[in-house]
Design a protein around this motif. Structure first.
Motif, PDB file in Angstrom:
ATOM      1  N   GLU A 204      -3.232  -1.314  -2.933  1.00 57.09           N
ATOM      2  CA  GLU A 204      -3.000  -1.913  -1.619  1.00 57.09           C
ATOM      3  C   GLU A 204      -2.640  -3.383  -1.806  1.00 57.09           C
ATOM      4  OE1 GLU A 204      -5.373  -2.652   2.626  1.00 57.09           O
ATOM      5  OE2 GLU A 204      -6.444  -1.968   0.835  1.00 57.09           O
ATOM      6  N   LEU A 205      -1.659  -3.859  -1.050  1.00 51.74           N
ATOM      7  CA  LEU A 205      -1.294  -5.275  -1.064  1.00 51.74           C
ATOM      8  C   LEU A 205      -2.046  -5.983   0.059  1.00 51.74           C
ATOM      9  CD1 LEU A 205       0.456  -7.633  -2.062  1.00 51.74           C
ATOM     10  CD2 LEU A 205       2.219  -6.891  -0.435  1.00 51.74           C
ATOM     11  N   ARG A 206      -2.905  -6.936  -0.323  1.00 49.78           N
ATOM     12  CA  ARG A 206      -3.661  -7.679   0.670  1.00 49.78           C
ATOM     13  C   ARG A 206      -3.208  -9.134   0.659  1.00 49.78           C
ATOM     14  NH1 ARG A 206      -9.701  -6.993  -0.660  1.00 49.78           N
ATOM     15  NH2 ARG A 206      -8.906  -6.941  -2.786  1.00 49.78           N
ATOM     16  N   LEU A 207      -2.727  -9.605   1.787  1.00 47.11           N
ATOM     17  CA  LEU A 207      -2.230 -10.971   1.877  1.00 47.11           C
ATOM     18  C   LEU A 207      -3.353 -11.967   1.604  1.00 47.11           C
ATOM     19  CD1 LEU A 207       0.090 -10.726   5.028  1.00 47.11           C
ATOM     20  CD2 LEU A 207       0.707 -10.572   2.612  1.00 47.11           C
ATOM     21  N   GLY A 208      -3.066 -12.974   0.800  1.00 53.94           N
ATOM     22  CA  GLY A 208      -4.036 -14.008   0.492  1.00 53.94           C
ATOM     23  C   GLY A 208      -4.979 -13.677  -0.641  1.00 53.94           C
ATOM     24  N   ALA A 209      -4.909 -12.437  -1.153  1.00 53.22           N
ATOM     25  CA  ALA A 209      -5.811 -12.018  -2.234  1.00 53.22           C
ATOM     26  C   ALA A 209      -5.172 -12.289  -3.593  1.00 53.22           C
ATOM     27  CB  ALA A 209      -6.137 -10.535  -2.107  1.00 53.22           C
TER      28      ALA A 209
ATOM     29  N   GLN B 175       3.880   2.442   1.145  1.00 48.37           N
ATOM     30  CA  GLN B 175       4.455   1.201   1.670  1.00 48.37           C
ATOM     31  C   GLN B 175       5.160   0.435   0.552  1.00 48.37           C
ATOM     32  OE1 GLN B 175       4.268   0.139   4.867  1.00 48.37           O
ATOM     33  NE2 GLN B 175       5.090  -1.911   4.655  1.00 48.37           N
ATOM     34  N   VAL B 176       6.364  -0.080   0.845  1.00 50.20           N
ATOM     35  CA  VAL B 176       7.151  -0.807  -0.154  1.00 50.20           C
ATOM     36  C   VAL B 176       7.476  -2.195   0.383  1.00 50.20           C
ATOM     37  CG1 VAL B 176       9.268  -0.833  -1.528  1.00 50.20           C
ATOM     38  CG2 VAL B 176       8.179   1.351  -0.981  1.00 50.20           C
ATOM     39  N   THR B 177       7.220  -3.222  -0.423  1.00 49.51           N
ATOM     40  CA  THR B 177       7.538  -4.606  -0.054  1.00 49.51           C
ATOM     41  C   THR B 177       8.501  -5.182  -1.083  1.00 49.51           C
ATOM     42  OG1 THR B 177       5.336  -4.891   0.912  1.00 49.51           O
ATOM     43  CG2 THR B 177       6.590  -6.896   0.410  1.00 49.51           C
ATOM     44  N   HIS B 178       9.598  -5.779  -0.603  1.00 47.98           N
ATOM     45  CA  HIS B 178      10.597  -6.381  -1.481  1.00 47.98           C
ATOM     46  C   HIS B 178      10.646  -7.888  -1.255  1.00 47.98           C
ATOM     47  CE1 HIS B 178      12.241  -2.404  -2.383  1.00 47.98           C
ATOM     48  NE2 HIS B 178      12.361  -2.172  -1.094  1.00 47.98           N
TER      49      HIS B 178
END
Length: 308
Positions: A19-24, A99-102
């Motif tokens: 999981e991608l967690r913002l700020g982590a 989920q994919v983030t580029h």
């Protein structure tokens, strides 16, 4: 011979995360790095299908050895012009949920002389009946009509062209009348400056492009497949249902299928089947140009094509 233009190369770094967690802060993440760029991606898939292919373009001097050695390792021919700087780095994060983030970096601006050198390099290689793919964005410092100029050189020398770009480079490139183009839906809407909704509206805009002098129009719709137009044929091509692991490079794989199908003189419908099968195979494998030749032949049987 198929030639694939590579004007805006990159190093693609792909991270697999639960999981991608913002700020982590993420440690010990599984990652992979690939020399990439649309032209290289297309060439790799075409080569996997057994086609002779050459990558031709510019690579920043700090990265050219890496790109050259990588292409050599895949037994793909190349003609690379060294420019200043280092290749941009694009980052993709694949989460377990799908989920994919580029994050795609901007390339360094090039001085105008490099554009002249690229055009001169291409012109020296263009021959009658060869197939040239001009794909992707162009680096800062190049004119928006650089693809248009190269398409005209190809036409004058009897070579066949495919254009896969966006925004102003697509608009200007279409004016040069490439034989084939492959916009996605967003690029189609940008081209005409309006929202395009529904199969028949998309097909109508595709026919407008044919009226402008483009012989083959392939409009990609993501997981919904593709609308393809040539002469009096307008086809809706639906992709088979597959388990998608990584969609990065699916559009480039689809372009490779178009090129290989055309080079092998497939019928229009079979060109479309191969294109969709290549994109579907790519989605099933991690990495920007990983496909399976046997899988592609099998998937072609599951691609649904109907006239609209």
């Amino acid at each position: 011979m198929i030639y694939c233009s590579l004007l805006n190369p990159s190093l693609d770094v792909i991270y697999d995360l639960p999981e991608l967690r913002l700020g982590a802060t993420v440690t010990d993440a599984v990652s992979r790095m690939y020399p990439s760029g649309k032209g290289l991606n297309i060439a790799a898939v075409a080569h996997a299908l057994g086609q002779d292919v050459t990558v031709i373009g510019q690579i920043p001097e700090a990265s050219i050895k890496l790109f050259k050695e990588y292409l050599d390792s895949m037994q793909i021919q190349s003609h690379l012009l060294a420019t200043h700087g280092a290749a941009r780095i694009n980052t993709t994060v694949l989460e377990s949920s799908g989920q994919v983030t580029h994050v795609n970096a901007e390339a360094a601006e090039l001085v105008p002389r490099f554009q002249d050198e690229i055009i001169e390099l291409y012109a020296s290689k263009i021959k009658s009946n060869d197939l040239w793919a001009f794909s992707g964005s162009v680096p800062k410092g190049f004119d928006a009509d650089v693809y248009a100029k190269l398409i005209r050189v190809c036409r004058d020398k009897g070579a066949v062209t495919l254009l896969d770009s966006r925004a102003e480079t697509l608009k200007r490139g279409v004016r040069a009348k490439p034989k084939m183009i492959k916009p996605n839906l967003t690029e189609l809407e940008q081209f005409f400056g309006e929202q395009v909704q529904g199969v028949h509206h998309i097909a109508l805009k595709g026919k407008r492009l044919v009226d402008m002098g483009v012989e083959f129009v392939f409009i990609t719709l993501g997981s919904d497949g593709m609308i393809a137009i040539h002469e009096n044929d307008c086809l809706l091509c639906s992709a088979p249902v597959v388990k998608a692991l990584d969609t990065v490079g699916c559009g480039d794989a689809l372009v490779a299928g178009i090129l290989v199908g055309f080079e092998r003189q497939f019928s229009f419908s079979e060109m479309c089947r191969m294109a969709i099968a290549c994109g579907s195979s790519k989605a099933m494998h991690r990495g920007p140009y990983n496909v399976s030749r046997d899988e592609i032949w099998q998937l072609m049987e599951d691609v649904k094509v109907r006239s609209i």
